[in-house]
Design an enzyme around this catalytic site. Sequence first.
Site, PDB file in Angstrom:
ATOM      1  N   ASN A   1      -9.557   1.708  -4.820  1.00 28.84           N
ATOM      2  CA  ASN A   1     -10.772   2.448  -5.570  1.00 28.84           C
ATOM      3  C   ASN A   1     -10.975   1.464  -6.819  1.00 28.84           C
ATOM      4  O   ASN A   1      -9.962   1.433  -8.015  1.00 28.84           O
ATOM      5  CB  ASN A   1     -10.157   3.484  -5.919  1.00 28.84           C
ATOM      6  CG  ASN A   1     -11.256   4.424  -6.617  1.00 28.84           C
ATOM      7  OD1 ASN A   1     -12.214   4.036  -7.053  1.00 28.84           O
ATOM      8  ND2 ASN A   1     -10.902   5.661  -7.040  1.00 28.84           N
TER       9      ASN A   1
ATOM     10  N   ARG B   1     -12.917   2.827  -1.279  1.00 23.68           N
ATOM     11  CA  ARG B   1     -13.900   3.813  -2.017  1.00 23.68           C
ATOM     12  C   ARG B   1     -15.077   3.357  -2.398  1.00 23.68           C
ATOM     13  O   ARG B   1     -15.144   2.713  -3.376  1.00 23.68           O
ATOM     14  CB  ARG B   1     -13.170   4.776  -3.010  1.00 23.68           C
ATOM     15  CG  ARG B   1     -14.037   6.010  -3.665  1.00 23.68           C
ATOM     16  CD  ARG B   1     -13.069   6.697  -4.513  1.00 23.68           C
ATOM     17  NE  ARG B   1     -13.876   7.964  -4.850  1.00 23.68           N
ATOM     18  CZ  ARG B   1     -14.363   8.177  -6.049  1.00 23.68           C
ATOM     19  NH1 ARG B   1     -14.225   7.404  -7.111  1.00 23.68           N
ATOM     20  NH2 ARG B   1     -15.089   9.092  -6.419  1.00 23.68           N
TER      21      ARG B   1
ATOM     22  N   HIS C   1     -18.136  13.750  -3.730  1.00 25.12           N
ATOM     23  CA  HIS C   1     -16.687  14.166  -3.048  1.00 25.12           C
ATOM     24  C   HIS C   1     -16.751  14.641  -1.708  1.00 25.12           C
ATOM     25  O   HIS C   1     -15.969  15.358  -1.258  1.00 25.12           O
ATOM     26  CB  HIS C   1     -16.394  15.694  -3.974  1.00 25.12           C
ATOM     27  CG  HIS C   1     -16.156  15.588  -5.249  1.00 25.12           C
ATOM     28  ND1 HIS C   1     -16.587  16.401  -6.219  1.00 25.12           N
ATOM     29  CD2 HIS C   1     -15.454  14.730  -6.032  1.00 25.12           C
ATOM     30  CE1 HIS C   1     -16.021  16.373  -7.600  1.00 25.12           C
ATOM     31  NE2 HIS C   1     -15.500  14.958  -7.425  1.00 25.12           N
TER      32      HIS C   1
ATOM     33  N   ARG D   1     -18.916  16.826 -18.086  1.00 27.10           N
ATOM     34  CA  ARG D   1     -20.410  17.123 -17.616  1.00 27.10           C
ATOM     35  C   ARG D   1     -20.941  18.394 -17.600  1.00 27.10           C
ATOM     36  O   ARG D   1     -20.241  19.164 -17.296  1.00 27.10           O
ATOM     37  CB  ARG D   1     -20.296  16.697 -16.016  1.00 27.10           C
ATOM     38  CG  ARG D   1     -20.394  14.816 -16.090  1.00 27.10           C
ATOM     39  CD  ARG D   1     -20.328  14.506 -14.715  1.00 27.10           C
ATOM     40  NE  ARG D   1     -18.818  13.863 -14.407  1.00 27.10           N
ATOM     41  CZ  ARG D   1     -18.524  13.812 -13.129  1.00 27.10           C
ATOM     42  NH1 ARG D   1     -19.137  13.962 -11.960  1.00 27.10           N
ATOM     43  NH2 ARG D   1     -17.314  13.266 -12.989  1.00 27.10           N
TER      44      ARG D   1
ATOM     45  N   GLU E   1      -7.374  12.016  -1.536  1.00 21.26           N
ATOM     46  CA  GLU E   1      -8.718  11.074  -1.038  1.00 21.26           C
ATOM     47  C   GLU E   1      -8.217   9.639  -0.293  1.00 21.26           C
ATOM     48  O   GLU E   1      -8.823   9.326   0.379  1.00 21.26           O
ATOM     49  CB  GLU E   1      -9.860  10.910  -2.259  1.00 21.26           C
ATOM     50  CG  GLU E   1     -10.594  12.255  -2.433  1.00 21.26           C
ATOM     51  CD  GLU E   1     -11.580  12.181  -3.858  1.00 21.26           C
ATOM     52  OE1 GLU E   1     -11.016  12.407  -4.730  1.00 21.26           O
ATOM     53  OE2 GLU E   1     -12.486  11.779  -3.564  1.00 21.26           O
TER      54      GLU E   1
END
Length: 373
Positions: free
Chosen positions: A7, A68, A157, A218, A360
């Site tokens: 990642n 990723r 996601h 956010r 993940e």
Amino acid sequence: MRVFVVNSGSSSIKYQLVDVVTEQVVLAGLLERLGQPGGDAADHVAGMRVVLDRLGSDAASIAAVGHRVVHGGSIFTAPVVIDDEVVAGIEAVSALAPLHNPANLAGIRAARLALPDVPHVAVFDTAFHQTMPAAASTYAIDRAIAAEYGIRRYGFHGTSHQFVAGRAAAVLGRPLESLKLIVLHLGNGSSAAAIDGGRSIDTSMGLTPLAGLVMGTRSGDVDPGVLLHLERAGLPVAEVDAILNSRSGLLGLAGSADMRDVTAAAGAGDADADLALDVWAHRIRHYVGAYLAQLGGLDAVVFTAGIGENAPDLRARALAGLQHLGLTLDAERNAERSRAPRIISPDDAPVAVLVVPTNEELAIAQAAATLVG
Ligand code: ADP
């Protein structure tokens, strides 16, 4: 079979060596501040050499590398084995994720140099949501403008939503194909997804990961007119961007992006923190209701990620008042601390509520392993 999961951020490389058969992490680590004074390496290429050194003799056991990648645009609907054409495709959609895709590509380039003899696989955050019907993915704006700029709902996601949906089906002992699920991925970044028979039919993030639920920094959904209002008032685009992406959400409302701080402050009587939690929960219920309607029924709501997995009080706050939809929690099951996927609703509840830890890296490793056999 072992998959090396990468990642790559703009100045970091997070990695894990995962055994996909035992689901164990053989080795994990992080390089930070790449290219900065005192950082772990000068750039991604040098960084990947450091990682290979750390892997030592384990490097020889790598059967595939899983990367990723944040944005696959409308090009990538599933994981793919990386070749030069795939690299060009990821580049082509980089305008949609200018902070993330170039950083992901830097990791891909460096890893292909460091490990040239094994297949590399790209796993996209957006891919799972490519099954959304046009009614869910289309914004009601000028079609020519939307086409020219690639404007539509993509969702993010996806790797987590898909992984969690699969585990939820296993916990429920029912085929995924038969289930209507709402997955609530509640972490620093948060999103909801409506999953019908294993396919994403709607999700709360949009063109970018800014839309939808209230997140750490956010805003989630706001009237798009808010941006115009701020820009007309003279704020530069970069400032509006920073306000909505970096200074909103829990941070903007309560002064901390970390949910543990916010709940502690609310518990100590801080009114701003309490309102932040109310806004956070109100938005989640908004999506649960909407997705119940879109799915035309509901078998389970599934909580995952940092907040969803670890905060029983917030799970209860999120679903408060939804008993009439069949959504209830068993207080004792909800309070239990566990790393196992589990049901937290009463046995006789019309809709099951689950906690399913996401993973993940494992999901990326499994996807890569499946693809390369
Ligand atoms: P990321 O999106 O960065 O992967 P995580 O999924 O790890 O984030 O979620 C991080 C969030 O989870 C933080 O807001 C953190 O405060 C929250 N969190 C973790 N543990 C708890 C807990 N026990 N109670 C409340 N919030 C928690």
